[in-house]
Write a protein that holds these residues in place. Sequence first.
Motif, PDB file in Angstrom:
ATOM      1  N   GLY A  43       0.790  -1.232   0.000  1.00  0.00           N
ATOM      2  CA  GLY A  43       0.000   0.000   0.000  1.00  0.00           C
ATOM      3  C   GLY A  43       0.809   1.263   0.000  1.00  0.00           C
ATOM      4  O   GLY A  43       0.255   2.364  -0.112  1.00  0.00           O
ATOM      5  N   ILE A  60       1.782   5.324  -6.731  1.00  0.00           N
ATOM      6  CA  ILE A  60       0.879   4.914  -5.665  1.00  0.00           C
ATOM      7  C   ILE A  60       0.017   6.100  -5.257  1.00  0.00           C
ATOM      8  O   ILE A  60       0.523   7.186  -4.992  1.00  0.00           O
ATOM      9  CB  ILE A  60       1.666   4.373  -4.466  1.00  0.00           C
ATOM     10  N   GLY A  63      -3.193   4.243  -1.388  1.00  0.00           N
ATOM     11  CA  GLY A  63      -3.087   2.821  -1.129  1.00  0.00           C
ATOM     12  C   GLY A  63      -3.334   1.935  -2.321  1.00  0.00           C
ATOM     13  O   GLY A  63      -3.553   0.724  -2.169  1.00  0.00           O
ATOM     14  N   ALA A  64      -3.297   2.497  -3.529  1.00  0.00           N
ATOM     15  CA  ALA A  64      -3.502   1.718  -4.753  1.00  0.00           C
ATOM     16  C   ALA A  64      -2.351   1.952  -5.720  1.00  0.00           C
ATOM     17  O   ALA A  64      -1.756   3.038  -5.750  1.00  0.00           O
ATOM     18  CB  ALA A  64      -4.820   2.100  -5.423  1.00  0.00           C
ATOM     19  N   TYR A 166     -14.231  -0.440  -8.296  1.00  0.00           N
ATOM     20  CA  TYR A 166     -13.281  -1.515  -8.046  1.00  0.00           C
ATOM     21  C   TYR A 166     -13.988  -2.855  -8.235  1.00  0.00           C
ATOM     22  O   TYR A 166     -15.070  -3.084  -7.676  1.00  0.00           O
ATOM     23  CB  TYR A 166     -12.692  -1.422  -6.650  1.00  0.00           C
ATOM     24  N   TYR A 218      -6.365   1.233 -11.868  1.00  0.00           N
ATOM     25  CA  TYR A 218      -6.051   1.129 -10.453  1.00  0.00           C
ATOM     26  C   TYR A 218      -6.046  -0.333 -10.006  1.00  0.00           C
ATOM     27  O   TYR A 218      -6.927  -1.119 -10.381  1.00  0.00           O
ATOM     28  CB  TYR A 218      -7.087   1.892  -9.623  1.00  0.00           C
ATOM     29  N   LYS A 220      -5.414  -2.684  -6.279  1.00  0.00           N
ATOM     30  CA  LYS A 220      -5.163  -2.671  -4.830  1.00  0.00           C
ATOM     31  C   LYS A 220      -5.589  -4.006  -4.220  1.00  0.00           C
ATOM     32  O   LYS A 220      -6.147  -4.874  -4.901  1.00  0.00           O
ATOM     33  CB  LYS A 220      -5.896  -1.513  -4.153  1.00  0.00           C
ATOM     34  N   ASN A 221      -5.289  -4.164  -2.932  1.00  0.00           N
ATOM     35  CA  ASN A 221      -5.655  -5.367  -2.170  1.00  0.00           C
ATOM     36  C   ASN A 221      -5.185  -6.634  -2.892  1.00  0.00           C
ATOM     37  O   ASN A 221      -5.941  -7.589  -3.079  1.00  0.00           O
ATOM     38  CB  ASN A 221      -7.163  -5.421  -1.928  1.00  0.00           C
TER      39      ASN A 221
END
Length: 467
Positions: A43, A60, A63-64, A166, A218, A220-221
Motif C-alpha cells: 500500500g 501509488i 493505497g492503490a 473496483y 487502479y 489494490k488489495n
Amino acid sequence: MFKKISFPLTLLISGMLCFACGSKQAENNSTEGQNGWTSLFDGESLIGWKPLGGEAEFKIEDGAIVGIATANTPNTFLSTEKEYGDYILELDLKIEDETSNSGIIIRGQYDPEGNDGQGLVYGYQVEADPTDRAWSGGIYDEARRGWLYPLTLNPEAKDAFKMGEYNHYRIEAIGNEIKTWINGQEVAYVVDDMDAKGIIGLQVHSIGNPEHAGRKTYFKNIRIKTENLEPKPFEKDVFVVTNVDNHLTDYEKENGWKLLFNGQNSEGWVGAYKETFPDGGWTINEGVLTIEAAGGGESTNVGDIVTEEEYSAFDLAFQFKLTEGANSGVKYFVTLSEGNEGSAIGLEYQILDDERHPDAKKGRDGNRTLASLYDLIKADKPSRFVKPIGEWNHGRVVVYPNNHVEHYLNGVKVLEYERGSEAYKDLVAKSKYKVWDNFGQAEKGHILLQDHGNKVSFKTIKLKELQ
C-alpha cells in the motif's frame, strides 16, 4: 498540573503504541495471514515489483497502484520479481475509461530480447475489458496464441465487470487448471499445460491515440495464497476449454460430459454403413485420430466414420488440424437412411482450407467455408480467430432442445439458426440438399467425421447431452 512521566515509562508506552501500529499494519498488509494469504503490495511502495515491456508510469495513490497510459510505448506490465507456480490470487481493479484496456498476467514469461530489444512479456492474461465487447475475466494468451477463453463461451458473465468501480478478481492457477471470477461471478475455465509457473503482471495497455495518454487503471488489495490450496468449485454449468489432449476435468464429468474419442482406440466408432471400424485409412497415433490423404475424393477411400450412438440435443466440442488444401467435416443428425453414394448425409460443420481448396468459392455467398453450416449458412469468423494450417483449431456445435443451433470456432460464435424453421427450410430449398425430404430435421442422429480424401486430424472430441 501534569505529572512528569519518567523516560523508561515513556519508552514503554511508545513501544506499546509502535507494536500496536505495527500489528495493525501487518494485519492490513497480509489479510487473513493466519489462513496462508500473503500481501503482494504493502500500500505504500512498489517493493517486489518492476516494470517490464514498456514505459508506462506506475505510482501509488491512496493505497492503490495506479498505471498511467503513455503514448508511443508497448504494453507495460508492472511485474513481480518473484515467479509463482500454483496459487490463488485476489485483487481489486478499477478502470475509469473504456480506452484503458488492462489485465493481469499470470504465470507470465519474459523475453528481454523480445519486441526488438524492448523486452516482451507473454503468457496467460486475465482480461479487463471496458469496451462494449465486455470480455473481462476471459483468458488471453498475451503475445503468443491469442484468446483461449473469450466470453462468447460464457455470455452470462459479461456484465460482471463494472466501469468506474473496483472489481474483485479471483484467479486460481492450480495444476493445469485456470479459473477466474469477477465480483463473485464465475467467468472462465481453461485447462492448459503450457506454463507451470511465472511472474504476475499488472497491465497498462499501449495506446494508439496520444490523446488517451494519462488515463489511469487502479490495482489494490493484491494478495496471494500458495500453500494448502483448496479450489473453489464452479456452481454453474460453465463451458471448459481443454488444451490437454483427450482429457475431461472432474467438473465436466459431474456435469455430464463424456469423451467420444478416448485417444487410444476406435471404441464407440464404426465406419458409415458398416458394422466395424475401417481396417485402414483412419489411424490413431499419440492420442490423435487422423484420416490419411487419398487423392481428395469424397468418401472414395475408406469412407466416413460415425458414432455408434445417436444424439438429439447436445453440446459437441472437438479439435481439428488441417493440412494444406484439405477438406473434411463434422456432420450431425446423420441417420444413414438416405442410401446415397459418397459421404453420408447430415448437417455439416465444414472443415476446410479456405485459401487453397476450391470448394471455398463454390456454393452461395461463402457458405462452404470453414466453420460454415455447409451449403446453407456462411460462418462469420474474424480472421484472427482462424489458426494457420498445421495448428489445432477448436470447433463446437451446440444443438439445444428447442432446435436452436450454434457453431463456434476457437471460442467465437460464428453462426446460429433454428433447425426446422421456415428460414431454415428456405435455405435448404436453395441448396444441394433440396432433393432430400426434411433434410436435417431428424429427431436424432449419429456424429460423423468425414473422409474427403485429404489428411485431417481430430482429438479431444467431447459431448454433453442437453435436456
